[in-house]
Design an enzyme around this catalytic site. Structure first.
Site, PDB file in Angstrom:
ATOM      1  N   ARG A  78      12.086  -8.682  -2.826  1.00 10.80           N
ATOM      2  CA  ARG A  78      11.544  -7.769  -3.595  1.00 10.80           C
ATOM      3  C   ARG A  78      12.299  -6.466  -3.732  1.00 10.80           C
ATOM      4  O   ARG A  78      12.754  -5.942  -2.374  1.00 10.80           O
ATOM      5  CB  ARG A  78      10.037  -7.362  -3.195  1.00 10.80           C
ATOM      6  CG  ARG A  78       9.183  -6.612  -4.175  1.00 10.80           C
ATOM      7  CD  ARG A  78       7.968  -6.064  -3.466  1.00 10.80           C
ATOM      8  NE  ARG A  78       6.871  -5.609  -4.284  1.00 10.80           N
ATOM      9  CZ  ARG A  78       5.845  -4.952  -3.975  1.00 10.80           C
ATOM     10  NH1 ARG A  78       5.676  -4.395  -2.599  1.00 10.80           N
ATOM     11  NH2 ARG A  78       5.138  -4.533  -4.899  1.00 10.80           N
TER      12      ARG A  78
ATOM     13  N   ASP B  92      -3.488  -8.740  -5.753  1.00 12.92           N
ATOM     14  CA  ASP B  92      -2.806  -7.629  -4.829  1.00 12.92           C
ATOM     15  C   ASP B  92      -3.609  -7.411  -3.800  1.00 12.92           C
ATOM     16  O   ASP B  92      -3.549  -6.352  -3.020  1.00 12.92           O
ATOM     17  CB  ASP B  92      -2.744  -6.318  -5.887  1.00 12.92           C
ATOM     18  CG  ASP B  92      -1.987  -5.155  -4.969  1.00 12.92           C
ATOM     19  OD1 ASP B  92      -0.798  -5.564  -4.682  1.00 12.92           O
ATOM     20  OD2 ASP B  92      -2.382  -4.051  -5.021  1.00 12.92           O
TER      21      ASP B  92
ATOM     22  N   HIS C  70      -0.910 -10.054  -0.208  1.00  9.31           N
ATOM     23  CA  HIS C  70      -0.220  -9.628   0.834  1.00  9.31           C
ATOM     24  C   HIS C  70      -1.098 -10.018   2.306  1.00  9.31           C
ATOM     25  O   HIS C  70      -2.117 -10.310   2.186  1.00  9.31           O
ATOM     26  CB  HIS C  70       0.119  -8.106   0.833  1.00  9.31           C
ATOM     27  CG  HIS C  70       0.790  -7.538  -0.208  1.00  9.31           C
ATOM     28  ND1 HIS C  70       1.864  -7.480  -0.694  1.00  9.31           N
ATOM     29  CD2 HIS C  70      -0.056  -6.878  -1.266  1.00  9.31           C
ATOM     30  CE1 HIS C  70       2.082  -6.891  -1.937  1.00  9.31           C
ATOM     31  NE2 HIS C  70       0.950  -6.530  -2.302  1.00  9.31           N
TER      32      HIS C  70
ATOM     33  N   TYR D 110       3.177   4.103   5.982  1.00  3.38           N
ATOM     34  CA  TYR D 110       1.794   4.024   6.140  1.00  3.38           C
ATOM     35  C   TYR D 110       1.311   2.957   7.328  1.00  3.38           C
ATOM     36  O   TYR D 110       2.047   2.120   7.507  1.00  3.38           O
ATOM     37  CB  TYR D 110       1.103   3.738   4.836  1.00  3.38           C
ATOM     38  CG  TYR D 110       1.142   2.205   4.326  1.00  3.38           C
ATOM     39  CD1 TYR D 110       0.329   1.007   4.673  1.00  3.38           C
ATOM     40  CD2 TYR D 110       2.244   2.217   3.376  1.00  3.38           C
ATOM     41  CE1 TYR D 110       0.816  -0.223   4.143  1.00  3.38           C
ATOM     42  CE2 TYR D 110       2.738   0.692   2.873  1.00  3.38           C
ATOM     43  CZ  TYR D 110       1.763  -0.260   3.242  1.00  3.38           C
ATOM     44  OH  TYR D 110       2.322  -1.576   2.809  1.00  3.38           O
TER      45      TYR D 110
ATOM     46  N   HIS E  61       3.179  -5.241 -11.784  1.00  2.00           N
ATOM     47  CA  HIS E  61       1.936  -4.433 -12.239  1.00  2.00           C
ATOM     48  C   HIS E  61       2.489  -3.889 -13.790  1.00  2.00           C
ATOM     49  O   HIS E  61       2.190  -2.706 -14.053  1.00  2.00           O
ATOM     50  CB  HIS E  61       1.756  -3.574 -11.248  1.00  2.00           C
ATOM     51  CG  HIS E  61       1.562  -3.782 -10.100  1.00  2.00           C
ATOM     52  ND1 HIS E  61       1.102  -5.120  -9.703  1.00  2.00           N
ATOM     53  CD2 HIS E  61       1.963  -3.138  -8.932  1.00  2.00           C
ATOM     54  CE1 HIS E  61       1.089  -5.493  -8.463  1.00  2.00           C
ATOM     55  NE2 HIS E  61       1.664  -4.196  -7.825  1.00  2.00           N
TER      56      HIS E  61
ATOM     57  N   THR F 149       5.611  -3.415   2.458  1.00  3.01           N
ATOM     58  CA  THR F 149       6.348  -2.481   2.902  1.00  3.01           C
ATOM     59  C   THR F 149       6.161  -2.270   4.348  1.00  3.01           C
ATOM     60  O   THR F 149       6.939  -1.543   5.008  1.00  3.01           O
ATOM     61  CB  THR F 149       6.436  -1.397   2.011  1.00  3.01           C
ATOM     62  OG1 THR F 149       5.181  -0.742   2.066  1.00  3.01           O
ATOM     63  CG2 THR F 149       6.684  -1.645   0.712  1.00  3.01           C
TER      64      THR F 149
ATOM     65  N   ASN G  41      -2.873   1.252  -0.191  1.00  2.00           N
ATOM     66  CA  ASN G  41      -2.351   2.443  -0.738  1.00  2.00           C
ATOM     67  C   ASN G  41      -3.140   3.142  -1.791  1.00  2.00           C
ATOM     68  O   ASN G  41      -2.926   4.012  -2.543  1.00  2.00           O
ATOM     69  CB  ASN G  41      -0.977   2.737  -1.067  1.00  2.00           C
ATOM     70  CG  ASN G  41      -0.066   2.787   0.092  1.00  2.00           C
ATOM     71  OD1 ASN G  41      -0.331   3.609   1.248  1.00  2.00           O
ATOM     72  ND2 ASN G  41       0.635   1.769   0.115  1.00  2.00           N
TER      73      ASN G  41
END
Length: 305
Positions: A126, A258, A35, A51, A183, A79, A263
């Protein structure tokens, strides 16, 4: 100019000095799950986000890839940026053809915008089913999106937890595109690898057009990053699950870092050690090459040698 938002309290920044992996990645390795966050001053975060992360720029991502020996990337919309794909598209464009993108779109997206994303290198959307990250995942809206992207040759990336698969499997199975599961569907690694929950996931993969990312042991593990019981690697409890997927579906597995690991709350992984985790789940050179090169090239750069 608006003031920049502060990071979410307790937010863990990405690991700044990753180790040099002992495992040498094969040439043309692809990171299929990473990301970018912002930078916030250039690409503001979405007002509806759950977040506020640290900045994690395209330049920092590409520097990590150079350090680890990764040649190409698939940049997944974060996100925190909602359906504004600008930061992701900018990163893909900066990679000179060595990156693809996974977007977040809403059902009211125009055909012209879909064509623009396709030309920019986006190859999928996604669908997120983690309730802590999204408020709703309405089936009718997602089905409408799937019907529009299927003729473009795109696929759908699914993020869910294995415990929720029974209620989602029929919906997933009816989608008209290939599916890529993030995942490993987040299995409960305290359950047996031969148990009902993971067996259900494996059979779902077997009976549909599904690819699986054997990614994020740091999210799935209970034992954590410390080596245990004489083992020389971290996340030992995830190994049997990842290895099973690689062995059963060698031509439909993918891998990614990742980065920048959004998070996480208990530790931030050393990306060099995540690379060193690979030979424990893909045991042979052939398995490793399929996982890291052949499979992602076939999915994201078909026909390109």
């Amino acid at each position: 100019m608006n003031a920049l938002a502060s990071k979410t309290p307790g937010w863990l920044d990405w690991y700044p000095n990753p180790s040099v992996p002992a495992f040498e990645l094969p040439a043309r390795t692809v990171d299929t799950h990473c990301h970018v966050f912002g930078p916030q001053a250039e690409f503001p975060f979405a007002p509806e986000r759950k977040y506020t992360p640290c900045d994690a720029s395209k330049d920092q991502l590409f520097a990590l890839h150079d350090h680890l020996g990764i040649s190409r990337s698939v940049i997944v919309q974060a996100t925190c940026h909602g359906a504004d794909n600008s930061a992701m598209v900018d990163a893909v464009a900066s990679a000179g053809g060595r990156a693809r993108g996974i977007a977040t779109v809403r059902s009211d997206i125009s055909d012209a915008e879909l064509r623009r994303l396709d030309a920019a290198g986006v190859r999928g959307v996604r669908f997120n089913f983690l309730k802590r990250l999204v408020d709703t995942s309405p089936a009718d809206e997602l089905s409408a999106i799937a019907a529009r992207i299927a003729p473009m040759g795109w696929h759908i990336v699914l993020y869910f937890e294995s415990a929720d698969l029974p209620e989602l499997a029929d919906f997933f199975g009816a989608l008209p595109t290939p599916l890529v599961v993030d995942h490993m569907g987040r299995p409960d690694v305290t359950e047996p690898v031969d148990g009902a929950q993971f067996g259900r996931f494996l059979r779902f993969v077997e009976h549909h057009d599904v690819w699986v990312k054997v990614t994020c042991p740091e999210r799935i593990s209970v034992t954590g990053p410390a080596a245990l019981d004489g083992e020389q690697h971290a996340y030992t409890d995830v190994v049997p699950f990842a290895r099973r997927v690689v062995e059963e579906f060698p031509d439909r597995v993918l891998w990614g870092t990742d980065w920048p690991h959004p998070n996480l709350t208990d530790h931030m992984p050393d990306d060099g050690l995540l690379v060193d985790f690979l030979p424990h789940l893909a045991l042979t050179t052939e398995q490793q090459h399929k996982l890291l090169v052949d499979n992602p090239m076939r999915l994201y750069w078909p026909g390109e040698d």
